[in-house]
Design a protein around this motif. Structure first.
Motif, PDB file in Angstrom:
ATOM      1  N   THR A   1       0.806  -1.216   0.000  1.00  0.00           N
ATOM      2  CA  THR A   1       0.000   0.000   0.000  1.00  0.00           C
ATOM      3  C   THR A   1       0.840   1.267   0.000  1.00  0.00           C
ATOM      4  OG1 THR A   1      -0.106  -0.259   2.385  1.00  0.00           O
ATOM      5  CG2 THR A   1      -2.048  -0.964   1.123  1.00  0.00           C
ATOM      6  N   THR A   2       2.049   1.180   0.498  1.00  0.00           N
ATOM      7  CA  THR A   2       2.976   2.306   0.402  1.00  0.00           C
ATOM      8  C   THR A   2       4.374   1.800   0.712  1.00  0.00           C
ATOM      9  OG1 THR A   2       3.341   4.630   0.974  1.00  0.00           O
ATOM     10  CG2 THR A   2       2.769   3.162   2.794  1.00  0.00           C
TER      11      THR A   2
ATOM     12  N   LYS B   1       5.599   1.702   8.650  1.00  0.00           N
ATOM     13  CA  LYS B   1       5.897   0.364   9.173  1.00  0.00           C
ATOM     14  C   LYS B   1       4.783  -0.646   8.917  1.00  0.00           C
ATOM     15  CE  LYS B   1      10.044   1.068  10.485  1.00  0.00           C
ATOM     16  NZ  LYS B   1      10.299   1.811   9.262  1.00  0.00           N
ATOM     17  N   ASN B   2       3.534  -0.209   8.968  1.00  0.00           N
ATOM     18  CA  ASN B   2       2.466  -1.207   8.808  1.00  0.00           C
ATOM     19  C   ASN B   2       1.868  -1.245   7.394  1.00  0.00           C
ATOM     20  OD1 ASN B   2       1.009   1.128   8.918  1.00  0.00           O
ATOM     21  ND2 ASN B   2      -0.553   0.350  10.323  1.00  0.00           N
ATOM     22  N   ALA B   3       2.666  -0.833   6.410  1.00  0.00           N
ATOM     23  CA  ALA B   3       2.213  -0.953   5.014  1.00  0.00           C
ATOM     24  C   ALA B   3       1.855  -2.408   4.767  1.00  0.00           C
ATOM     25  CB  ALA B   3       3.330  -0.535   4.067  1.00  0.00           C
TER      26      ALA B   3
ATOM     27  N   HIS C   1      -1.804   7.515   5.010  1.00  0.00           N
ATOM     28  CA  HIS C   1      -1.944   6.057   4.935  1.00  0.00           C
ATOM     29  C   HIS C   1      -2.886   5.571   6.031  1.00  0.00           C
ATOM     30  CE1 HIS C   1      -0.434   1.813   5.282  1.00  0.00           C
ATOM     31  NE2 HIS C   1      -0.381   1.917   3.983  1.00  0.00           N
ATOM     32  N   SER C   2      -2.704   6.079   7.237  1.00  0.00           N
ATOM     33  CA  SER C   2      -3.547   5.556   8.307  1.00  0.00           C
ATOM     34  C   SER C   2      -4.953   6.151   8.254  1.00  0.00           C
ATOM     35  CB  SER C   2      -2.884   5.733   9.675  1.00  0.00           C
ATOM     36  OG  SER C   2      -3.027   7.049  10.096  1.00  0.00           O
TER      37      SER C   2
ATOM     38  N   LEU D   1      -5.267   1.937   5.646  1.00  0.00           N
ATOM     39  CA  LEU D   1      -4.634   1.033   4.688  1.00  0.00           C
ATOM     40  C   LEU D   1      -3.667   0.055   5.346  1.00  0.00           C
ATOM     41  CD1 LEU D   1      -3.837   3.469   1.727  1.00  0.00           C
ATOM     42  CD2 LEU D   1      -5.742   1.896   1.961  1.00  0.00           C
ATOM     43  N   GLY D   2      -3.185   0.408   6.552  1.00  0.00           N
ATOM     44  CA  GLY D   2      -2.140  -0.403   7.165  1.00  0.00           C
ATOM     45  C   GLY D   2      -2.684  -1.610   7.910  1.00  0.00           C
TER      46      GLY D   2
END
Ligand code: ASP
Ligand code: MG
Length: 588
Positions: free
Chosen positions: A184-185, A191-193, A578-579, A583-584
């Protein structure tokens, strides 16, 4: 039998142990009843090492000799892998690009694939052989029939694999690599991609800086054009990886596999309106307030553009469908009453867009679109560019004329032209992935004449040098002398050449000057569901405002929203956006 094309990259073939492990993998896939065409890269860092050898002899190796040299890398891996397969009792045969019938243009070092003469491969498949083909190389037909070995450019074996899958009409093309798929990134920053299960080829192309590291964009382009189902997965485990999907399904025509016209289609969307807010305060949270207000009021915004700000005020311009104008106007009015600024709007506009995977990396396409419009005397009100689409907002009365001249210019037939496309909500996510591009600078050309052809001459000046502009924004605001500013971003590498070319261009424009902005990064959120979802932009801007990050520029296209922000906030912003779209892994 199901035909699969499987590609293994250099890392997966980095040693004899790994080659044996890959052979095992291929064997078990064969035992499941599949027909297999295997495409390989050179072992490990072979291609770099060969390049290095050449550089110890000359700084200008002839392109032909470079191709002779580099093509040997893949020849080593096809033969070793074939031996390993035979040793395991899986009958296999290796073929170079030439032997496999991969015909390319004659441009050494960057040849595009024209066609694949599949007879030999098909014969061998009938004999139940597993065919191991050298990626990254092909043969030109040569002048006077003398064939020459060509290579496709670095990373090109992905392209060989997908082109073979298209030509053989394979069920799937599986790319085995050293990452689990498309994330996703960037996992080094977030860190949690997480791994995406699937992504469309269009989304993948829009996420260029994220996607290019995983798959050669030319491979994605071919998959998109010919409807090849493409899977990227890790060589080290048996997990599913990421599937790339595409709607298009062209037949391979005489035009060639990679030589289709770069523009695939033309669309005209009528009944559009523009709202321009000017002199609004330039501080974090304003864009968020505005687009949250709009979405709360039920307005679905299409294009958004924010010009570089004057000292401490900003202009934001956006488009909506004409029937939403009154509502949108009323919502903006409410906000302006509290924050200050002016509002203006205009109906009777039309959005004209060209699209095609071939637009990517070919700056001449956008510039010829602008040129064609300006030659027809059509003024461009707004420009929105993305990797695979360029849109211009123009006066409604010029719409039909624009459609004709642009259609003629790009030689599009009736089937490729759509008036008022109906896009059904495909239930795709509004944001699928986010890319951070640290490789751009921000440039403004100040005080340009406000007349048709200005944007086009800037773009064509740069296109002549093969420099792509991104995130182009023409300010709404005019200076006292009736001139305007045009801002854009471009690759750091192109900085000096671009400035040189632009200096020459503007020497004809009195009072015009070039300014480079502060160090910036470009953050792009991409999702096919974006056009159908209200409030996506508001969420992105709010995520930035929450971290007190000011937005320098905004530019959107249909499935992408891009913000230009100061370089120092890039990584924080990436994490935050992202968050905010959950997404993570473990994002709630
Ligand atoms: N061996 C070539 C390279 O390293 C092609 C590839 O790996 O895709 O660029
Ligand atoms: Mg590669």
């Amino acid at each position: 039998m199901t035909l699969l094309v499987q590609k293994f990259g250099g890392t997966s073939l980095g040693s004899i142990e790994r080659i044996k492990a890959v052979a095992q993998k291929i064997k078990s896939s064969k035992e499941k009843g599949n027909d297999l065409v295997v495409v390989v890269s050179a072992m490990g860092h072979t291609t770099d090492e060969l390049t290095n050898l050449a550089s110890q002899i000359t700084i200008h190796p002839p392109h032909r000799e470079m191709d002779m040299l580099l093509a040997t890398g893949e020849q080593v891996s096809i033969s070793l892998l074939t031996m390993a397969l035979n040793e395991l009792g899986t009958p296999a045969i290796s073929l170079t690009g030439t032997q496999a019938g991969i015909i390319t243009e004659s441009a050494h070092g960057r040849a595009r694939i024209l066609e694949i003469r599949t007879d030999r491969i098909k014969n061998l498949l009938e004999q139940s052989k597993t065919i191991v083909i050298a990626g990254f190389q092909g043969t030109s037909l040569g002048i006077g029939g003398i064939a020459e070995i060509t290579t496709l450019g670095r990373g090109g074996s992905d392209t060989s694999a997908v082109a073979l899958a298209a030509a053989l009409e394979a069920e799937k093309c599986e790319i085995y690599t050293d990452v689990p798929g498309v994330l996703t990134t960037d996992p080094r920053i977030v860190k949690n991609a997480q791994l995406m299960k699937s992504i469309s080829c269009d989304e993948m192309l829009e996420l260029a800086s994220l996607g290019a590291a995983v798959l050669h964009p030319r491979a994605v382009e071919i998959a998109r054009n010919f409807g090849v189902t493409l899977v990227v997965k890790s060589s080290w485990d048996n997990l599913d990886g990421t599937t790339l999907t595409s709607k298009k399904n062209h037949i391979i025509s005489k035009g060639g596999i990679e030589h289709r016209s770069p523009v695939d289609g033309l669309e005209l969307l009528e009944h559009q309106a523009v709202i321009a807010l000017s002199n609004i305060p330039d501080r974090p949270g304003i864009a968020a307030d505005l687009f949250e207000t709009l979405s709360a009021g039920g307005v679905n915004v299409d294009l958004i553009i924010q010009a570089t700000h004057q000292i401490n005020s900003n202009d934001i311009t956006f488009t909506v469908a004409e029937n939403e104008l009154d509502n949108a106007h009323a919502q903006c009015k409410k906000l302006i009453n509290t924050i200050g600024g002016e509002i203006s709007s205009q109906k009777n506009l039309t959005k004209l867009s060209i699209y095609g995977a071939g637009i990517m990396g070919r700056p001449g396409i956008a510039s010829s679109l602008f040129q064609t419009l300006s030659d027809s005397g059509i003024n461009i009100r707004l420009i929105a560019t993305s990797e695979v689409k360029v849109s211009c907002v123009i006066d409604a009365e010029s719409g039909k004329k624009a459609l004709r001249s642009v259609g003629d210019f790009f030689k599009l037939n009736d089937k490729q032209v759509t008036l008022n496309p109906i896009n059904e909500n495909n239930k795709e996510p509004e944001v699928r992935g986010i890319a951070l591009d640290k490789d751009q600078i921000q440039v403004s050309v100040k005080n340009v004449p406000d007349k048709p052809g200005t944007a086009s001459s800037i773009c064509s000046t740069l296109a002549e040098k093969n420099i792509s502009l991104d995130t182009i924004v023409q300010s709404e605001r005019k200076h006292k002398d009736k001139t305007k500013d045009i801002s854009f971003t471009l690759k750091k590498n192109d900085r000096s050449e671009a400035k040189f070319a632009l200096e020459e261009l503007i020497s004809d424009w009195k009072g015009s000057k070039i300014e480079e902005g502060n160090a910036i990064v470009r953050i792009s959120a991409v999702g096919s569901g974006m056009p159908f979802t209200k409030g996506t932009a508001g969420k992105i801007f709010r995520a930035l405002a929450n971290q007190n990050i000011n937005i320098e520029m905004i530019a959107t296209s249909e499935i992408r929203t891009t913000c230009i922000i100061s370089e120092k906030y890039g990584e924080i912003a990436l994490n935050e956006i992202h968050s905010c779209f959950h997404l993570g892994k473990n994002d709630i």
